[in-house]
Motif scaffolding. Structure first.
Motif, PDB file in Angstrom:
ATOM      1  N   GLU A 190      16.623  58.950 -87.502  1.00  0.00           N
ATOM      2  CA  GLU A 190      16.015  60.246 -87.066  1.00  0.00           C
ATOM      3  C   GLU A 190      15.284  60.107 -85.836  1.00  0.00           C
ATOM      4  O   GLU A 190      15.259  60.618 -84.647  1.00  0.00           O
ATOM      5  CB  GLU A 190      15.535  61.064 -88.073  1.00  0.00           C
ATOM      6  N   GLY A 191      14.377  58.841 -85.929  1.00  0.00           N
ATOM      7  CA  GLY A 191      13.435  58.718 -84.825  1.00  0.00           C
ATOM      8  C   GLY A 191      14.263  58.180 -83.795  1.00  0.00           C
ATOM      9  O   GLY A 191      14.067  58.627 -82.700  1.00  0.00           O
ATOM     10  N   ARG A 192      15.237  57.334 -83.955  1.00  0.00           N
ATOM     11  CA  ARG A 192      15.805  56.835 -82.768  1.00  0.00           C
ATOM     12  C   ARG A 192      17.005  57.946 -82.274  1.00  0.00           C
ATOM     13  O   ARG A 192      17.131  58.174 -81.029  1.00  0.00           O
ATOM     14  CB  ARG A 192      16.995  55.824 -83.113  1.00  0.00           C
ATOM     15  N   LEU A 193      17.274  58.838 -83.174  1.00  0.00           N
ATOM     16  CA  LEU A 193      17.978  59.876 -82.526  1.00  0.00           C
ATOM     17  C   LEU A 193      17.312  60.854 -81.842  1.00  0.00           C
ATOM     18  O   LEU A 193      17.471  61.654 -80.812  1.00  0.00           O
ATOM     19  CB  LEU A 193      18.794  60.985 -83.974  1.00  0.00           C
ATOM     20  N   ARG A 194      15.941  61.150 -82.109  1.00  0.00           N
ATOM     21  CA  ARG A 194      15.178  61.798 -81.319  1.00  0.00           C
ATOM     22  C   ARG A 194      15.107  61.376 -79.929  1.00  0.00           C
ATOM     23  O   ARG A 194      15.084  61.889 -78.684  1.00  0.00           O
ATOM     24  CB  ARG A 194      13.731  61.952 -81.948  1.00  0.00           C
ATOM     25  N   GLY A 195      14.985  59.954 -79.597  1.00  0.00           N
ATOM     26  CA  GLY A 195      15.116  59.230 -78.290  1.00  0.00           C
ATOM     27  C   GLY A 195      16.210  59.548 -77.550  1.00  0.00           C
ATOM     28  O   GLY A 195      16.220  59.762 -76.414  1.00  0.00           O
ATOM     29  N   VAL A 196      17.385  59.419 -78.063  1.00  0.00           N
ATOM     30  CA  VAL A 196      18.656  59.808 -77.630  1.00  0.00           C
ATOM     31  C   VAL A 196      18.642  61.325 -77.168  1.00  0.00           C
ATOM     32  O   VAL A 196      18.997  61.379 -75.841  1.00  0.00           O
ATOM     33  CB  VAL A 196      19.908  59.545 -78.560  1.00  0.00           C
ATOM     34  N   ALA A 197      18.063  62.039 -77.750  1.00  0.00           N
ATOM     35  CA  ALA A 197      18.273  63.566 -77.577  1.00  0.00           C
ATOM     36  C   ALA A 197      17.175  63.695 -76.288  1.00  0.00           C
ATOM     37  O   ALA A 197      17.366  64.683 -75.305  1.00  0.00           O
ATOM     38  CB  ALA A 197      17.574  64.425 -78.927  1.00  0.00           C
ATOM     39  N   GLU A 198      16.131  63.054 -76.389  1.00  0.00           N
ATOM     40  CA  GLU A 198      15.086  63.157 -75.200  1.00  0.00           C
ATOM     41  C   GLU A 198      15.777  62.622 -73.887  1.00  0.00           C
ATOM     42  O   GLU A 198      15.595  63.073 -72.817  1.00  0.00           O
ATOM     43  CB  GLU A 198      13.813  62.208 -75.565  1.00  0.00           C
ATOM     44  N   ALA A 199      16.310  61.529 -74.058  1.00  0.00           N
ATOM     45  CA  ALA A 199      17.306  60.911 -72.762  1.00  0.00           C
ATOM     46  C   ALA A 199      18.273  61.790 -72.272  1.00  0.00           C
ATOM     47  O   ALA A 199      18.272  62.217 -70.963  1.00  0.00           O
ATOM     48  CB  ALA A 199      17.923  59.629 -73.175  1.00  0.00           C
ATOM     49  N   CYS A 200      18.928  62.277 -73.187  1.00  0.00           N
ATOM     50  CA  CYS A 200      19.912  63.588 -72.659  1.00  0.00           C
ATOM     51  C   CYS A 200      19.352  64.887 -72.035  1.00  0.00           C
ATOM     52  O   CYS A 200      19.733  65.037 -71.006  1.00  0.00           O
ATOM     53  CB  CYS A 200      20.799  64.059 -73.840  1.00  0.00           C
ATOM     54  N   ALA A 201      18.177  65.323 -72.508  1.00  0.00           N
ATOM     55  CA  ALA A 201      17.453  66.425 -71.986  1.00  0.00           C
ATOM     56  C   ALA A 201      16.827  65.914 -70.575  1.00  0.00           C
ATOM     57  O   ALA A 201      16.956  66.818 -69.682  1.00  0.00           O
ATOM     58  CB  ALA A 201      15.951  66.801 -73.094  1.00  0.00           C
ATOM     59  N   GLU A 202      16.225  64.602 -70.566  1.00  0.00           N
ATOM     60  CA  GLU A 202      15.865  64.110 -69.261  1.00  0.00           C
ATOM     61  C   GLU A 202      16.986  64.232 -68.107  1.00  0.00           C
ATOM     62  O   GLU A 202      16.638  64.327 -66.865  1.00  0.00           O
ATOM     63  CB  GLU A 202      15.310  62.833 -68.954  1.00  0.00           C
ATOM     64  N   ALA A 203      18.344  64.007 -68.527  1.00  0.00           N
ATOM     65  CA  ALA A 203      19.438  64.047 -67.601  1.00  0.00           C
ATOM     66  C   ALA A 203      20.117  65.099 -67.447  1.00  0.00           C
ATOM     67  O   ALA A 203      21.138  65.395 -66.828  1.00  0.00           O
ATOM     68  CB  ALA A 203      20.538  63.004 -68.246  1.00  0.00           C
ATOM     69  N   GLY A 204      19.457  66.213 -68.154  1.00  0.00           N
ATOM     70  CA  GLY A 204      20.271  67.672 -68.093  1.00  0.00           C
ATOM     71  C   GLY A 204      21.349  67.534 -68.958  1.00  0.00           C
ATOM     72  O   GLY A 204      22.313  68.481 -68.470  1.00  0.00           O
ATOM     73  N   LEU A 205      21.552  66.709 -70.112  1.00  0.00           N
ATOM     74  CA  LEU A 205      22.801  66.996 -70.752  1.00  0.00           C
ATOM     75  C   LEU A 205      22.528  67.717 -72.000  1.00  0.00           C
ATOM     76  O   LEU A 205      21.439  67.816 -72.525  1.00  0.00           O
ATOM     77  CB  LEU A 205      23.237  65.582 -70.772  1.00  0.00           C
TER      78      LEU A 205
END
Length: 323
Positions: A190-205
């Motif tokens: 879930e910690g790694r998933l949080r990082g994926v979600a943050e990268a998606c948000a930064e890219a507007g995805l």
């Protein structure tokens, strides 16, 4: 056949023709007692001939502490990444005269604090963070050093961000995340998933589409079907084993990576390069993580200020055909 009695220091003294005190000075390597070299060699030869092993409790009393460090591993499967960490830490501590013992939580064995008290552990290393009550209990159990953190530091989110940014840079606009089904892995995942979600948000995805799988082609195929229904084109997997399961799930549908679904793992385990297709993965300097953990233990036992808890992962992308 009767059991042979364990030889004692008294037996060594009798065989060498010296006092038990002399045996203690020689075998504990205590300088400053003026023991002739010939006498010392005679004691060592007698100990070898009798196959004498000092009792751990006696050795601890002589040194003022034991040479045992305990690694507390939570109830999770011991995959290739964890095995490499344990092997590396054991070797690094052995270079400093320390013996690593692992304690697996979640089973029917004795609690960690009881085990540490029983074997006289001087240091306890947490694979995951200990709560404050556990730290206090470990000190009460006799530990001199308690390191209450995981080998990946306080957060695993940077690993997920690294995975997602790689896929985004390659043009993927809808990402998925392969979550392991084993409950012992969920905290790290879930910690790694949080990082994926943050990268998606930064890219507007949109947030990643999360699907769970175990290491079976059938359950991975179910996850693949879910991602395909959501127009996912790239998947960040919790680790390499999970990613390899996703590749197997693709084959169940007659699909391929990366044409139908790009897949990236974590850990760069030896089988990653043998996957079909070979797996793109995130590698980090596990040796540096191990060295820092060992340095913290050694410094703490010596009464010195330990180095910082955070380790420089220096993550590297290992580009292979799966992306």
């Amino acid at each position: 056949m009767p059991r042979r009695k364990r030889p004692t220091s008294t037996d060594v003294a009798r065989a060498a023709g010296v006092s038990q005190t002399t045996v203690s000075f020689v075998l504990n390597d205590r300088p400053g007692h003026g023991i002739p070299e010939e006498t010392r060699q005679r004691v060592l030869e007698a100990a070898r001939r009798l196959d004498y092993r000092p009792h751990a409790t006696a050795r601890s009393l002589a040194r003022g502490r034991s040479d045992i460090a305990v690694l507390a591993i939570p109830g999770l499967p011991i995959g290739a990444g964890i095995s490499r960490f344990v092997e590396g830490l054991a070797a690094e501590l052995a270079a400093h005269g320390l013996t690593l013992v692992t304690h697996l939580a979640g089973g029917r064995g004795r609690p960690l604090t009881d085990v540490c008290a029983e074997i006289g552990a001087s240091a306890v290393i947490g694979f995951e963070a200990f709560d404050d009550a556990t730290v206090r209990a470990l000190y009460r159990a006799g530990a001199d050093v308690v390191i209450p953190s995981s080998p990946e530091g306080s957060s695993t989110a940077p690993i997920g961000r690294f995975q997602a940014r790689h896929l985004i840079e390659r043009g993927h606009r809808r990402l998925g995340y392969a979550l392991p089904r084993h409950p012992g892995l969920l905290r790290m995942a879930e910690g790694r998933l949080r990082g994926v979600a943050e990268a998606c948000a930064e890219a507007g995805l949109a947030p990643p589409v999360v699907r769970s799988t175990d290491l079976e082609a059938a359950t991975a195929a179910e996850a693949v079907a879910g991602w395909r229904a959501e127009a996912v084109t790239g998947v960040c997997a919790f680790n390499d084993e999970t990613a390899i399961a996703v590749l197997a799930g693709l084959r169940e549908h007659g699909l391929t990576a990366p044409a139908d679904l790009a897949v990236v793992g974590v850990d760069d385990i030896p089988t990653a390069r043998l996957a079909d297709p070979p797996l793109t993965t995130i590698s980090f300097d596990l040796g540096e993580v191990v060295r820092r953990r060992a340095a913290m233990v050694v410094a703490g036992l010596a009464g010195r200020e330990p180095p910082g808890i955070a380790a420089a992962f220096d993550p590297r992308l290992i580009q292979r055909p799966s992306t």
